[in-house]
Design a protein around this motif. Structure first.
Motif, PDB file in Angstrom:
ATOM      1  N   SER A  30      43.113  33.084  39.193  1.00  0.00           N
ATOM      2  CA  SER A  30      43.605  31.921  39.933  1.00  0.00           C
ATOM      3  C   SER A  30      45.124  31.975  40.119  1.00  0.00           C
ATOM      4  CB  SER A  30      43.225  30.621  39.209  1.00  0.00           C
ATOM      5  OG  SER A  30      43.751  30.635  37.895  1.00  0.00           O
ATOM      6  N   ASP A  31      45.799  32.662  39.208  1.00  0.00           N
ATOM      7  CA  ASP A  31      47.247  32.810  39.320  1.00  0.00           C
ATOM      8  C   ASP A  31      47.585  34.271  39.572  1.00  0.00           C
ATOM      9  OD1 ASP A  31      47.757  30.363  36.728  1.00  0.00           O
ATOM     10  OD2 ASP A  31      47.845  30.130  38.901  1.00  0.00           O
ATOM     11  N   TYR A  32      48.311  34.509  40.620  1.00  0.00           N
ATOM     12  CA  TYR A  32      48.693  35.872  40.962  1.00  0.00           C
ATOM     13  C   TYR A  32      49.790  35.824  42.017  1.00  0.00           C
ATOM     14  CZ  TYR A  32      45.176  34.724  44.532  1.00  0.00           C
ATOM     15  OH  TYR A  32      44.447  34.103  45.508  1.00  0.00           O
ATOM     16  N   TYR A  33      50.286  36.983  42.354  1.00  0.00           N
ATOM     17  CA  TYR A  33      51.310  37.108  43.387  1.00  0.00           C
ATOM     18  C   TYR A  33      50.810  38.085  44.451  1.00  0.00           C
ATOM     19  CZ  TYR A  33      54.391  35.191  39.760  1.00  0.00           C
ATOM     20  OH  TYR A  33      54.958  34.406  38.793  1.00  0.00           O
ATOM     21  N   LEU A  34      51.295  37.894  45.636  1.00  0.00           N
ATOM     22  CA  LEU A  34      51.001  38.802  46.746  1.00  0.00           C
ATOM     23  C   LEU A  34      52.311  39.230  47.380  1.00  0.00           C
ATOM     24  CD1 LEU A  34      48.087  36.712  48.211  1.00  0.00           C
ATOM     25  CD2 LEU A  34      47.834  38.990  47.221  1.00  0.00           C
ATOM     26  N   PHE A  35      52.329  40.453  47.847  1.00  0.00           N
ATOM     27  CA  PHE A  35      53.549  41.022  48.413  1.00  0.00           C
ATOM     28  C   PHE A  35      53.226  41.833  49.664  1.00  0.00           C
ATOM     29  CE2 PHE A  35      56.135  40.313  44.609  1.00  0.00           C
ATOM     30  CZ  PHE A  35      55.179  40.287  43.615  1.00  0.00           C
ATOM     31  N   TRP A  36      54.218  41.953  50.503  1.00  0.00           N
ATOM     32  CA  TRP A  36      54.229  42.955  51.557  1.00  0.00           C
ATOM     33  C   TRP A  36      55.446  43.847  51.313  1.00  0.00           C
ATOM     34  CZ3 TRP A  36      50.712  44.331  55.121  1.00  0.00           C
ATOM     35  CH2 TRP A  36      49.673  43.428  55.403  1.00  0.00           C
ATOM     36  N   TYR A  37      55.174  45.161  51.282  1.00  0.00           N
ATOM     37  CA  TYR A  37      56.230  46.152  51.181  1.00  0.00           C
ATOM     38  C   TYR A  37      56.247  46.972  52.462  1.00  0.00           C
ATOM     39  CZ  TYR A  37      56.894  45.476  46.125  1.00  0.00           C
ATOM     40  OH  TYR A  37      57.181  44.953  44.880  1.00  0.00           O
ATOM     41  N   LYS A  38      57.429  47.416  52.827  1.00  0.00           N
ATOM     42  CA  LYS A  38      57.636  48.247  54.002  1.00  0.00           C
ATOM     43  C   LYS A  38      58.093  49.623  53.538  1.00  0.00           C
ATOM     44  CE  LYS A  38      61.111  48.532  57.687  1.00  0.00           C
ATOM     45  NZ  LYS A  38      62.248  47.818  58.326  1.00  0.00           N
TER      46      LYS A  38
END
Lengths: 113, 112
Positions: A30-38
């Motif tokens: 339920s707790d997490y992080y999301l990212f976009w990397y280039k």
């Protein structure tokens, strides 16, 4: 299993136009992080944007914004006013807790002058 | 301008040779990760440390790979002996408390 899926291996956009890159993920957390990397041809992995799962508000960084749909486990990246320097591989990544990142397979973005 | 640094930038070696890659995390970051990127497997975690202690090295071939943090400003990844299948880009990343990870420029390794 914690997986990240980027269903678009390649995308192209006309300079100054808008493009959306898709990402879905699978998790029971339920707790997490999301990212976009280039990752441009220089191969440097550059952080584009980050989203905390507990925040309902979509993250925005200048021309980059996300559409985070927690129930649907979807995390798309919108690039507005595309520039030639935006051409790169874009990786969606999921971080459960404070551990290692799980990456998608990437989307190669081409910007057409 | 805080950033993760890695050396060497590129390395070409012959099969059987020892390879050492170094990483300097961002000052103050307490978590260091090693990733490997290949065309076939994409980005995969090899190992990571928190406060210099190894927390997970399950992604590393144990017989030939080793990772250490001699001090808070240096992480090393060694391959001995190297094999052609080890050819890849190796990334180091650092984070404060394990959240947002900042990547170094990577070491491109070619084993002939």
């Amino acid at each position: 299993a914690q997986t990240v899926t980027q269903s678009q291996p390649e995308m192209s956009v006309q300079e100054a136009e808008t493009v959306t890159l898709s990402c879905t993920y699978d998790t029971s957390e339920s707790d997490y992080y999301l990212f976009w990397y280039k990752q441009p041809p220089s191969r440097q992995m550059i952080l584009v944007i980050r989203q905390e799962a507990y925040k309902q508000q979509n993250a925005t960084e200048n021309r980059f914004s996300v559409n985070f749909q927690k129930a649907a486990k979807s995390f798309s990246l919108k690039i507005s006013d595309s520039q030639l320097g935006d051409a790169a591989m874009y990786f969606c990544a999921y971080l459960p807790g404070a551990n290692n990142l799980f990456f998608g397979t990437g989307t190669r973005l081409t910007v057409i002058p | 301008d805080a950033r993760v640094t890695q050396t060497p930038r590129d390395k070409v070696t012959e099969m059987g040779q020892e390879v050492t890659m170094r990483c300097q995390p961002i000052l103050g970051h307490n978590t260091v990760f090693w990733y490997r990127q290949t065309m076939m497997q994409g980005l995969e975690l090899l190992a990571y440390f928190r406060n210099r202690a190894p927390l997970d090295d399950s992604g590393m071939p144990k017989d030939r790979f080793s990772a250490e943090m001699p001090d808070a400003t240096l992480a090393t990844l060694k391959i001995q002996p190297s094999e052609p299948r080890d050819s890849a880009v190796y990334f180091c990343a650092s984070a404060l408390r394990g959240e947002t990870q900042y990547f170094g420029p990577g070491t491109r390794l070619l084993v002939l």
